[in-house]
Design a protein around this motif. Structure first.
Motif, PDB file in Angstrom:
ATOM      1  N   MET A   1     -24.664  11.015  10.513  1.00 54.06           N
ATOM      2  CA  MET A   1     -24.242  10.377   9.271  1.00 54.06           C
ATOM      3  C   MET A   1     -22.978  11.065   8.747  1.00 54.06           C
ATOM      4  N   ASN A   2     -21.977  10.262   8.368  1.00 55.61           N
ATOM      5  CA  ASN A   2     -20.740  10.809   7.839  1.00 55.61           C
ATOM      6  C   ASN A   2     -20.965  11.411   6.461  1.00 55.61           C
ATOM      7  N   TYR A   3     -20.296  12.518   6.200  1.00 62.85           N
ATOM      8  CA  TYR A   3     -20.418  13.200   4.923  1.00 62.85           C
ATOM      9  C   TYR A   3     -19.706  12.381   3.841  1.00 62.85           C
ATOM     10  N   ILE A   4     -20.355  12.240   2.687  1.00 61.35           N
ATOM     11  CA  ILE A   4     -19.778  11.503   1.568  1.00 61.35           C
ATOM     12  C   ILE A   4     -19.576  12.464   0.402  1.00 61.35           C
ATOM     13  N   PRO A   5     -18.342  12.695  -0.011  1.00 62.81           N
ATOM     14  CA  PRO A   5     -18.083  13.603  -1.140  1.00 62.81           C
ATOM     15  C   PRO A   5     -18.475  12.966  -2.465  1.00 62.81           C
ATOM     16  N   SER A   6     -18.642  13.784  -3.482  1.00 64.74           N
ATOM     17  CA  SER A   6     -19.004  13.278  -4.807  1.00 64.74           C
ATOM     18  C   SER A   6     -17.845  12.536  -5.465  1.00 64.74           C
ATOM     19  N   ILE A   7     -16.626  13.052  -5.299  1.00 67.27           N
ATOM     20  CA  ILE A   7     -15.466  12.513  -5.999  1.00 67.27           C
ATOM     21  C   ILE A   7     -14.395  12.074  -5.011  1.00 67.27           C
ATOM     22  N   SER A   8     -13.814  10.918  -5.282  1.00 66.16           N
ATOM     23  CA  SER A   8     -12.604  10.485  -4.577  1.00 66.16           C
ATOM     24  C   SER A   8     -11.443  10.568  -5.568  1.00 66.16           C
ATOM     25  N   ILE A   9     -10.446  11.350  -5.201  1.00 67.43           N
ATOM     26  CA  ILE A   9      -9.243  11.499  -6.025  1.00 67.43           C
ATOM     27  C   ILE A   9      -8.164  10.593  -5.434  1.00 67.43           C
ATOM     28  N   ILE A  10      -7.476   9.857  -6.288  1.00 68.65           N
ATOM     29  CA  ILE A  10      -6.460   8.904  -5.845  1.00 68.65           C
ATOM     30  C   ILE A  10      -5.096   9.330  -6.388  1.00 68.65           C
ATOM     31  N   THR A  11      -4.111   9.396  -5.506  1.00 64.49           N
ATOM     32  CA  THR A  11      -2.734   9.697  -5.909  1.00 64.49           C
ATOM     33  C   THR A  11      -1.773   8.776  -5.181  1.00 64.49           C
ATOM     34  N   ALA A  12      -0.903   8.129  -5.931  1.00 63.91           N
ATOM     35  CA  ALA A  12       0.210   7.384  -5.347  1.00 63.91           C
ATOM     36  C   ALA A  12       1.422   8.300  -5.327  1.00 63.91           C
ATOM     37  N   ASN A  13       2.030   8.447  -4.152  1.00 66.06           N
ATOM     38  CA  ASN A  13       3.192   9.324  -4.025  1.00 66.06           C
ATOM     39  C   ASN A  13       4.430   8.522  -3.664  1.00 66.06           C
ATOM     40  N   TYR A  14       5.506   8.782  -4.426  1.00 62.08           N
ATOM     41  CA  TYR A  14       6.802   8.215  -4.063  1.00 62.08           C
ATOM     42  C   TYR A  14       7.899   9.193  -4.476  1.00 62.08           C
ATOM     43  N   ASN A  15       8.529   9.792  -3.485  1.00 63.96           N
ATOM     44  CA  ASN A  15       9.653  10.710  -3.708  1.00 63.96           C
ATOM     45  C   ASN A  15       9.336  11.803  -4.730  1.00 63.96           C
ATOM     46  N   SER A  16       8.202  12.477  -4.514  1.00 63.87           N
ATOM     47  CA  SER A  16       7.769  13.515  -5.458  1.00 63.87           C
ATOM     48  C   SER A  16       7.900  14.917  -4.882  1.00 63.87           C
ATOM     49  N   ILE A  39      -4.115  10.558  -0.745  1.00 57.75           N
ATOM     50  CA  ILE A  39      -2.725  10.504  -1.187  1.00 57.75           C
ATOM     51  C   ILE A  39      -2.058   9.371  -0.417  1.00 57.75           C
ATOM     52  N   ILE A  40      -1.608   8.363  -1.143  1.00 58.32           N
ATOM     53  CA  ILE A  40      -1.013   7.189  -0.509  1.00 58.32           C
ATOM     54  C   ILE A  40       0.485   7.228  -0.749  1.00 58.32           C
ATOM     55  N   ASP A  41       1.244   7.362   0.334  1.00 59.63           N
ATOM     56  CA  ASP A  41       2.697   7.432   0.202  1.00 59.63           C
ATOM     57  C   ASP A  41       3.295   6.036   0.279  1.00 59.63           C
ATOM     58  N   GLU A  67       5.533  -0.470   3.828  1.00 59.48           N
ATOM     59  CA  GLU A  67       6.428  -1.124   2.881  1.00 59.48           C
ATOM     60  C   GLU A  67       6.256  -0.479   1.518  1.00 59.48           C
ATOM     61  N   ASN A  68       7.284  -0.607   0.689  1.00 55.14           N
ATOM     62  CA  ASN A  68       7.207  -0.098  -0.670  1.00 55.14           C
ATOM     63  C   ASN A  68       6.582  -1.165  -1.559  1.00 55.14           C
ATOM     64  N   PHE A  69       5.383  -0.882  -2.081  1.00 52.57           N
ATOM     65  CA  PHE A  69       4.620  -1.877  -2.831  1.00 52.57           C
ATOM     66  C   PHE A  69       4.573  -1.623  -4.334  1.00 52.57           C
ATOM     67  N   GLY A  70       4.859  -0.413  -4.775  1.00 51.24           N
ATOM     68  CA  GLY A  70       4.696  -0.087  -6.182  1.00 51.24           C
ATOM     69  C   GLY A  70       3.354   0.578  -6.444  1.00 51.24           C
ATOM     70  N   ALA A  71       3.216   1.128  -7.647  1.00 50.42           N
ATOM     71  CA  ALA A  71       2.067   1.978  -7.969  1.00 50.42           C
ATOM     72  C   ALA A  71       0.731   1.253  -7.920  1.00 50.42           C
ATOM     73  N   ALA A  72       0.670   0.012  -8.399  1.00 49.36           N
ATOM     74  CA  ALA A  72      -0.620  -0.693  -8.463  1.00 49.36           C
ATOM     75  C   ALA A  72      -1.204  -0.910  -7.073  1.00 49.36           C
ATOM     76  N   ILE A  90      -4.823  11.440 -10.161  1.00 53.07           N
ATOM     77  CA  ILE A  90      -3.817  12.396 -10.605  1.00 53.07           C
ATOM     78  C   ILE A  90      -2.473  11.928 -10.066  1.00 53.07           C
ATOM     79  N   ASP A  91      -1.497  11.819 -10.966  1.00 50.63           N
ATOM     80  CA  ASP A  91      -0.157  11.432 -10.540  1.00 50.63           C
ATOM     81  C   ASP A  91       0.487  12.586  -9.775  1.00 50.63           C
ATOM     82  N   SER A  92       1.463  12.252  -8.953  1.00 46.92           N
ATOM     83  CA  SER A  92       2.030  13.219  -8.016  1.00 46.92           C
ATOM     84  C   SER A  92       2.950  14.245  -8.657  1.00 46.92           C
ATOM     85  N   ASP A  93       3.092  14.213  -9.974  1.00 45.79           N
ATOM     86  CA  ASP A  93       3.870  15.240 -10.667  1.00 45.79           C
ATOM     87  C   ASP A  93       3.081  15.895 -11.795  1.00 45.79           C
TER      88      ASP A  93
END
Length: 251
Positions: A1-16, A39-41, A67-72, A90-93
């Motif tokens: 069984m794959n390990y499942i963490p308690s928290i998923s942290i999401i960050t959009a990165n663009y030129n940071s 971290i999604i670049d 492709e460059n899609f924007g933050a959403a 958390i934002d990349s800055d």
């Protein structure tokens, strides 16, 4: 069984590249360690991807878009791949204080809540204080959010097991606000911790400092996204602007 963490942290990165090291180090220093970090670049043209890859931590998962899609859309890629029960952003800055995750998780569990956000410190690009700490208000509701948005995305965490994943609407440069609006509709209220657990870096070229552009974009949220009447859209945009002047008073 794959390990499942308690928290998923999401960050959009663009030129940071200039700031991402501080963000990464702050997440790695968290006292709560049971997390994955997506971290999604968004097609960066600087060397931020190379910087991220230097961190040899299996909890960090880098996704590179073609492709460059924007933050959403970029954040939504992360949400689709997130497996943790709790969703944090958390934002990349921006920077989390070491207890940022632990304090919020404990609050949600101990108070049987579905979402929480916190106060935050406001600094310039060099981490020097430039505004007073922003103090969070408790029990934020949809009607309260119409007046302005005290919920900063890097302070927010919610329980996706109880309420599902709340995706970011593709609303130009106001996707955070639109998502938080939808979150409030879903759960009724968003609770708060008044301790400042996040450092928000106010960058000199931030579009949020362009007041006329933001006024127009905010109006479009009310008028197009929320389908309010012209009168109500103008009314709430005016309230938002007046509240914004108070929010950005100098120290």
């Amino acid at each position: 069984m794959n390990y499942i963490p308690s928290i998923s942290i999401i960050t959009a990165n663009y030129n940071s590249a200039s700031f991402i090291v501080g963000t990464i180090e702050s997440v790695l220093k968290q006292t709560f360690t049971d997390w994955e970090w997506l971290i999604i670049d968004d097609c960066s043209t600087d060397n931020s991807i190379e910087i991220i890859k230097k961190y040899d931590d299996k909890r960090i998962k880098l996704i590179t878009l073609k492709e460059n899609f924007g933050a959403a859309i970029t954040r939504n890629y992360g949400l689709k791949n997130a497996v943790g029960r709790y969703i944090a952003f958390i934002d990349s800055d921006d920077i989390w204080l070491p207890n940022a995750l632990e304090e919020r998780i404990n609050f949600l569990i101990n108070n049987n809540e579905e979402a929480v956000y916190t106060s935050y410190k406001r600094v310039d690009e060099n981490l020097e204080p430039c505004l007073n700490d922003f103090i969070a208000e408790d029990h934020i509701t949809y009607s309260r959010l119409l007046k302005n948005c005290p919920v900063f995305i890097s302070t927010l965490i919610y329980d996706s097991k109880r309420i599902g994943k709340i995706y970011f609407p593709d609303v130009y440069r106001r996707e955070d606000y639109a998502m938080i609006i939808n979150l409030s509709k879903n759960i009724g209220k968003i609770r708060a911790l008044t301790s400042p657990l996040v450092i928000y870096r106010i960058r000199h070229n931030s579009y949020s400092r362009n007041k006329w552009l933001m006024f127009k974009l905010q109006f479009l949220v009310y008028y197009n996204f929320l389908n309010l009447s012209l009168y109500k859209s103008l009314y709430y945009t005016t309230l938002w602007a007046l509240n914004g002047l108070k929010k950005y008073e100098k120290i």
